[in-house]
Design an enzyme around this catalytic site. Structure first.
Site, PDB file in Angstrom:
ATOM      1  N   ASP A 189       0.848  -1.196   0.000  1.00  0.00           N
ATOM      2  CA  ASP A 189       0.000   0.000   0.000  1.00  0.00           C
ATOM      3  C   ASP A 189       0.888   1.254   0.000  1.00  0.00           C
ATOM      4  O   ASP A 189       1.761   1.401   0.861  1.00  0.00           O
ATOM      5  CB  ASP A 189      -0.884  -0.044   1.268  1.00  0.00           C
ATOM      6  CG  ASP A 189      -1.886   1.104   1.313  1.00  0.00           C
ATOM      7  OD1 ASP A 189      -1.819   2.004   0.443  1.00  0.00           O
ATOM      8  OD2 ASP A 189      -2.730   1.092   2.231  1.00  0.00           O
ATOM      9  N   GLU A 197      29.393   9.062   5.581  1.00  0.00           N
ATOM     10  CA  GLU A 197      29.509   7.646   5.893  1.00  0.00           C
ATOM     11  C   GLU A 197      29.436   6.834   4.598  1.00  0.00           C
ATOM     12  O   GLU A 197      29.187   5.645   4.613  1.00  0.00           O
ATOM     13  CB  GLU A 197      28.445   7.221   6.911  1.00  0.00           C
ATOM     14  CG  GLU A 197      27.024   7.471   6.529  1.00  0.00           C
ATOM     15  CD  GLU A 197      26.051   6.964   7.605  1.00  0.00           C
ATOM     16  OE1 GLU A 197      25.315   7.797   8.134  1.00  0.00           O
ATOM     17  OE2 GLU A 197      26.047   5.768   7.909  1.00  0.00           O
ATOM     18  N   CYS A 225      25.543   9.000  10.841  1.00  0.00           N
ATOM     19  CA  CYS A 225      24.868  10.250  10.456  1.00  0.00           C
ATOM     20  C   CYS A 225      25.201  11.419  11.379  1.00  0.00           C
ATOM     21  O   CYS A 225      24.758  12.542  11.142  1.00  0.00           O
ATOM     22  CB  CYS A 225      23.356  10.039  10.442  1.00  0.00           C
ATOM     23  SG  CYS A 225      22.860   8.650   9.446  1.00  0.00           S
ATOM     24  N   THR A 249      13.729   3.843   2.303  1.00  0.00           N
ATOM     25  CA  THR A 249      14.317   4.977   3.045  1.00  0.00           C
ATOM     26  C   THR A 249      15.689   5.342   2.484  1.00  0.00           C
ATOM     27  O   THR A 249      16.534   5.877   3.186  1.00  0.00           O
ATOM     28  CB  THR A 249      14.420   4.680   4.562  1.00  0.00           C
ATOM     29  OG1 THR A 249      15.305   3.578   4.774  1.00  0.00           O
ATOM     30  CG2 THR A 249      13.071   4.348   5.165  1.00  0.00           C
ATOM     31  N   SER A 286      16.893  -0.068  15.509  1.00  0.00           N
ATOM     32  CA  SER A 286      17.524   1.240  15.279  1.00  0.00           C
ATOM     33  C   SER A 286      16.587   2.379  15.690  1.00  0.00           C
ATOM     34  O   SER A 286      17.037   3.400  16.222  1.00  0.00           O
ATOM     35  CB  SER A 286      17.958   1.394  13.818  1.00  0.00           C
ATOM     36  OG  SER A 286      16.854   1.550  12.948  1.00  0.00           O
ATOM     37  N   HIS A 304      17.463  14.473  13.322  1.00  0.00           N
ATOM     38  CA  HIS A 304      18.041  13.657  12.257  1.00  0.00           C
ATOM     39  C   HIS A 304      16.884  12.964  11.539  1.00  0.00           C
ATOM     40  O   HIS A 304      15.954  12.461  12.188  1.00  0.00           O
ATOM     41  CB  HIS A 304      19.022  12.620  12.833  1.00  0.00           C
ATOM     42  CG  HIS A 304      19.369  11.575  11.822  1.00  0.00           C
ATOM     43  ND1 HIS A 304      19.891  11.904  10.593  1.00  0.00           N
ATOM     44  CD2 HIS A 304      19.229  10.217  11.817  1.00  0.00           C
ATOM     45  CE1 HIS A 304      20.071  10.801   9.879  1.00  0.00           C
ATOM     46  NE2 HIS A 304      19.669   9.765  10.605  1.00  0.00           N
ATOM     47  N   LYS A 324       7.784  10.862  15.653  1.00  0.00           N
ATOM     48  CA  LYS A 324       7.799   9.996  16.840  1.00  0.00           C
ATOM     49  C   LYS A 324       8.734  10.565  17.905  1.00  0.00           C
ATOM     50  O   LYS A 324       8.421  10.570  19.094  1.00  0.00           O
ATOM     51  CB  LYS A 324       8.283   8.598  16.465  1.00  0.00           C
ATOM     52  CG  LYS A 324       7.274   7.806  15.716  1.00  0.00           C
ATOM     53  CD  LYS A 324       7.761   6.387  15.543  1.00  0.00           C
ATOM     54  CE  LYS A 324       6.739   5.593  14.767  1.00  0.00           C
ATOM     55  NZ  LYS A 324       7.027   4.212  14.637  1.00  0.00           N
ATOM     56  N   ASN A 383      16.600   9.868   2.751  1.00  0.00           N
ATOM     57  CA  ASN A 383      17.663   9.971   3.747  1.00  0.00           C
ATOM     58  C   ASN A 383      18.962  10.419   3.086  1.00  0.00           C
ATOM     59  O   ASN A 383      19.347   9.898   2.039  1.00  0.00           O
ATOM     60  CB  ASN A 383      17.863   8.608   4.435  1.00  0.00           C
ATOM     61  CG  ASN A 383      18.657   8.718   5.726  1.00  0.00           C
ATOM     62  OD1 ASN A 383      19.145   9.793   6.079  1.00  0.00           O
ATOM     63  ND2 ASN A 383      18.791   7.614   6.438  1.00  0.00           N
ATOM     64  N   SER A 439      23.990   6.205  14.041  1.00  0.00           N
ATOM     65  CA  SER A 439      23.906   4.815  14.510  1.00  0.00           C
ATOM     66  C   SER A 439      25.255   4.339  15.017  1.00  0.00           C
ATOM     67  O   SER A 439      26.306   4.796  14.588  1.00  0.00           O
ATOM     68  CB  SER A 439      23.448   3.917  13.364  1.00  0.00           C
ATOM     69  OG  SER A 439      22.105   4.163  13.084  1.00  0.00           O
TER      70      SER A 439
HETATM   71  N1  CAA Z   1      -1.055   2.935   5.774  1.00  0.00           N
HETATM   72  C1  CAA Z   1      -0.511   3.741   6.706  1.00  0.00           C
HETATM   73  N2  CAA Z   1       0.505   3.345   7.536  1.00  0.00           N
HETATM   74  C2  CAA Z   1       0.987   2.097   7.369  1.00  0.00           C
HETATM   75  C3  CAA Z   1       0.474   1.216   6.406  1.00  0.00           C
HETATM   76  C4  CAA Z   1      -0.610   1.669   5.579  1.00  0.00           C
HETATM   77  N3  CAA Z   1      -1.155   0.900   4.659  1.00  0.00           N
HETATM   78  N4  CAA Z   1       1.154   0.058   6.490  1.00  0.00           N
HETATM   79  C5  CAA Z   1       2.068   0.215   7.472  1.00  0.00           C
HETATM   80  N5  CAA Z   1       1.960   1.434   8.000  1.00  0.00           N
HETATM   81  C6  CAA Z   1       2.771   2.036   9.078  1.00  0.00           C
HETATM   82  C7  CAA Z   1       3.076   1.062  10.207  1.00  0.00           C
HETATM   83  O1  CAA Z   1       2.000   0.995  11.127  1.00  0.00           O
HETATM   84  C8  CAA Z   1       4.321   1.709  10.793  1.00  0.00           C
HETATM   85  O2  CAA Z   1       3.948   2.799  11.595  1.00  0.00           O
HETATM   86  P1  CAA Z   1       4.423   2.845  13.139  1.00  0.00           P
HETATM   87  O3  CAA Z   1       5.921   2.818  13.096  1.00  0.00           O
HETATM   88  O4  CAA Z   1       3.878   4.154  13.620  1.00  0.00           O
HETATM   89  O5  CAA Z   1       3.855   1.645  13.788  1.00  0.00           O
HETATM   90  C9  CAA Z   1       5.016   2.294   9.565  1.00  0.00           C
HETATM   91  O6  CAA Z   1       4.032   2.348   8.530  1.00  0.00           O
HETATM   92  C10 CAA Z   1       6.168   1.450   9.043  1.00  0.00           C
HETATM   93  O7  CAA Z   1       5.691   0.152   8.858  1.00  0.00           O
HETATM   94  P2  CAA Z   1       6.547  -1.088   9.369  1.00  0.00           P
HETATM   95  O8  CAA Z   1       6.991  -0.852  10.790  1.00  0.00           O
HETATM   96  O9  CAA Z   1       5.836  -2.345   9.062  1.00  0.00           O
HETATM   97  O10 CAA Z   1       7.788  -0.896   8.363  1.00  0.00           O
HETATM   98  P3  CAA Z   1       9.003  -1.827   8.114  1.00  0.00           P
HETATM   99  O11 CAA Z   1       9.303  -2.692   9.282  1.00  0.00           O
HETATM  100  O12 CAA Z   1       8.798  -2.481   6.795  1.00  0.00           O
HETATM  101  O13 CAA Z   1      10.176  -0.734   7.951  1.00  0.00           O
HETATM  102  C11 CAA Z   1      11.860   0.498   9.127  1.00  0.00           C
HETATM  103  C12 CAA Z   1      10.357   0.357   8.837  1.00  0.00           C
HETATM  104  C13 CAA Z   1      12.270  -0.638  10.040  1.00  0.00           C
HETATM  105  C14 CAA Z   1      12.111   1.828   9.813  1.00  0.00           C
HETATM  106  C15 CAA Z   1      12.633   0.421   7.777  1.00  0.00           C
HETATM  107  O14 CAA Z   1      12.225   1.446   6.916  1.00  0.00           O
HETATM  108  C16 CAA Z   1      14.139   0.487   7.949  1.00  0.00           C
HETATM  109  O15 CAA Z   1      14.787  -0.490   8.300  1.00  0.00           O
HETATM  110  N6  CAA Z   1      14.739   1.664   7.661  1.00  0.00           N
HETATM  111  C17 CAA Z   1      16.189   1.856   7.732  1.00  0.00           C
HETATM  112  C18 CAA Z   1      16.652   2.059   9.160  1.00  0.00           C
HETATM  113  C19 CAA Z   1      16.279   3.415   9.710  1.00  0.00           C
HETATM  114  O16 CAA Z   1      16.030   4.348   8.985  1.00  0.00           O
HETATM  115  N7  CAA Z   1      16.283   3.522  11.042  1.00  0.00           N
HETATM  116  C20 CAA Z   1      15.995   4.779  11.705  1.00  0.00           C
HETATM  117  C21 CAA Z   1      16.764   4.910  12.996  1.00  0.00           C
HETATM  118  S1  CAA Z   1      18.523   4.702  12.687  1.00  0.00           S
HETATM  119  C22 CAA Z   1      19.007   6.226  12.046  1.00  0.00           C
HETATM  120  O17 CAA Z   1      18.318   7.185  12.172  1.00  0.00           O
HETATM  121  C23 CAA Z   1      20.298   6.295  11.283  1.00  0.00           C
HETATM  122  C24 CAA Z   1      20.012   6.313   9.832  1.00  0.00           C
HETATM  123  O18 CAA Z   1      19.946   7.364   9.204  1.00  0.00           O
HETATM  124  C25 CAA Z   1      19.822   5.032   9.157  1.00  0.00           C
END
Ligand code: CAA
Length: 388
Positions: free
Chosen positions: A29, A79, A111, A152, A201, A233, A242, A276, A309
């Site tokens: 979606d 990085e 970062c 991302t 993370s 960030h 959040k 990002n 990170s």
């Molecule tokens: N409509 C609206 N919202 C929806 C939806 C839909 N149809 N389907 C899912 N969502 C929402 C979920 O409810 C969730 O929201 P919440 O977090 O509020 O619960 C959100 O969309 C994301 O869904 P998932 O949690 O299922 O997503 P995922 O597990 O597939 O991926 C992630 C999310 C883990 C962050 C992934 O994008 C990822 O690994 N990203 C890279 C790591 C990252 O960016 N980490 C951030 C912290 S580390 C950092 O900041 C350093 C850096 O730069 C990397």
């Protein structure tokens, strides 16, 4: 004497993938990306772009204004390193014709490192008030195809001129830090994509915010209510929402969700369509706030939360300087973003998979960037950059 950001300019690639396209291919979606992670488009670097060309493009407008002779130090935060030894900033030094007694160094801590560079730049300027330090943060965010991180990705570079009596934002000396040895996101030398424990993370990011804020409160008399805006960030924009809600709750702010959103929404505008950019992302967020906020920001206090990170985090503050609006590159940034070309899924894969020679094999690199600088070839293990 105040010290801080005198000028700021950013660059991103001329290609982007709409996350709608990715969602269709993945049978996901679209709202998961548009709402759930808060991202709409992600920048994809052209074959002949890397952190050096993006950095030089970001810094060019600043250097053209102040003159290449006036910069005493160039700090390059990234990085997405291209060499284990040589600092990427040394190539930028030549491309921008900086003076030969300009100090150049590269900094790394995921970062976070641009923030370390800015703090060190402020300290240098405090010692030598006539000096101008150029801080550049430049990164290409890459995750494995079909991994949760894929949506991302992004790319971008930001250049900040740090001086005495800055025209944009005064940076205050009080900071709050937090460091912990964790494996939430990392990229071993032999990999071109990051490894990430995504959910973990986000938890570590939030924990670091709490701890850095608590440390900041020990160092500073400022409370949550003293800040008008917050720059976080930005791995994806929902992360900032959040984080901000958590910080407000921790401080029992009493503000509504709408009021909290107003404190960050303008910082997210560029990130939503660039993706990002790791070290650059929070400072592109600051640019987004300065260039898009309808309120006059003069005298307003901004809270900054920088996270890298691994992990190192820092909370610090700045105050916007009166007249800041006269020194922005708003029109150039908007033109750059409007002129970008959308790629379809096959073109995205081509950009993603463009060969990244690792064995020193010589190659000419196909033209793709519309920027002023390009990586034209790799020959005998040497990267050859040209000015277009
Ligand atoms: N409509 C609206 N919202 C929806 C939806 C839909 N149809 N389907 C899912 N969502 C929402 C979920 O409810 C969730 O929201 P919440 O977090 O509020 O619960 C959100 O969309 C994301 O869904 P998932 O949690 O299922 O997503 P995922 O597990 O597939 O991926 C992630 C999310 C883990 C962050 C992934 O994008 C990822 O690994 N990203 C890279 C790591 C990252 O960016 N980490 C951030 C912290 S580390 C950092 O900041 C350093 C850096 O730069 C990397």
């Amino acid at each position: 004497m105040s010290v801080g950001i005198d000028e700021i300019s950013f660059y991103t690639s001329n290609y982007y993938l709409d996350l709608r396209t990715l969602a269709e291919v993945q049978n996901t979606d679209t709202e998961k990306y548009y709402q759930g992670i808060g991202q709409e488009k992600m920048g994809m670097a052209a074959p002949d772009e890397d952190i050096v060309t993006m950095a030089a493009n970001a810094a060019l407008p600043l250097v053209e204004r102040v003159g290449s002779d006036s910069i005493s130090t160039l700090m390059f935060a990234t990085e997405t390193g291209i060499d284990q030894s040589k600092a990427a900033g040394v190539y930028v030094h030549r491309l921008l014709n900086l003076r030969d007694n300009c100090r150049v160094v590269e900094m790394k801590q995921a970062c976070y490192s641009a923030t370390a560079a800015i703090q060190m730049a402020c300290a240098l300027v405090a010692r030598q008030p006539d000096s101008k330090v150029l801080v550049i943060a430049s990164d290409i965010a890459r995750y494995d195809l079909d991994s949760p991180g894929e949506a991302t990705q992004g790319c971008g570079a930001v250049a900040l001129l740090i001086t005495a009596n800055p025209r944009l934002v005064e940076i205050h000396p009080e900071v709050g830090n937090y460091t912990e040895d964790v494996m939430d996101f990392w990229r071993p030398n032999y990999r071109s994509t990051a490894l990430v424990d995504g959910k973990y993370s986000t938890k570590i990011y939030l924990k670091s915010l709490k701890r850095a804020w608590e440390n900041f409160r020990e160092a500073s008399s400022l409370a949550f209510s003293d800040f008008s805006y917050f720059c976080y960030h930005l791995p994806f924009s929902r992360m900032a929402q959040k984080a901000h809600q958590q910080l407000a709750k921790l401080n029992k702010s009493g503000l509504s969700l709408e009021q909290l959103e107003q404190q960050i929404e303008d910082t997210l505008i560029y990130n939503r369509i660039i993706g990002n950019s790791y070290t650059a992302s929070m400072y592109i967020g600051l640019t987004s706030l300065l260039e898009n906020c309808r309120q006059n920001l003069a005298g307003r206090r901004i809270g900054f939360f920088s996270y890298g990170s691994g992990c190192v985090a820092e909370f610090f503050s700045g105050t916007v300087v009166a007249g800041y609006e006269n020194w922005l590159h708003r029109d150039a940034h908007r033109q750059m973003l409007d002129a970008r070309k959308e790629v379809d899924y096959d073109e995205y894969l081509q950009l993603y998979r463009y060969p990244d020679p690792r064995d020193g094999e010589s190659c000419e690199i196909e033209r793709g960037t519309t920027g002023r600088f390009r990586l034209a070839a790799i020959s005998h293990h040497k990267r050859e950059y040209t000015v277009c």
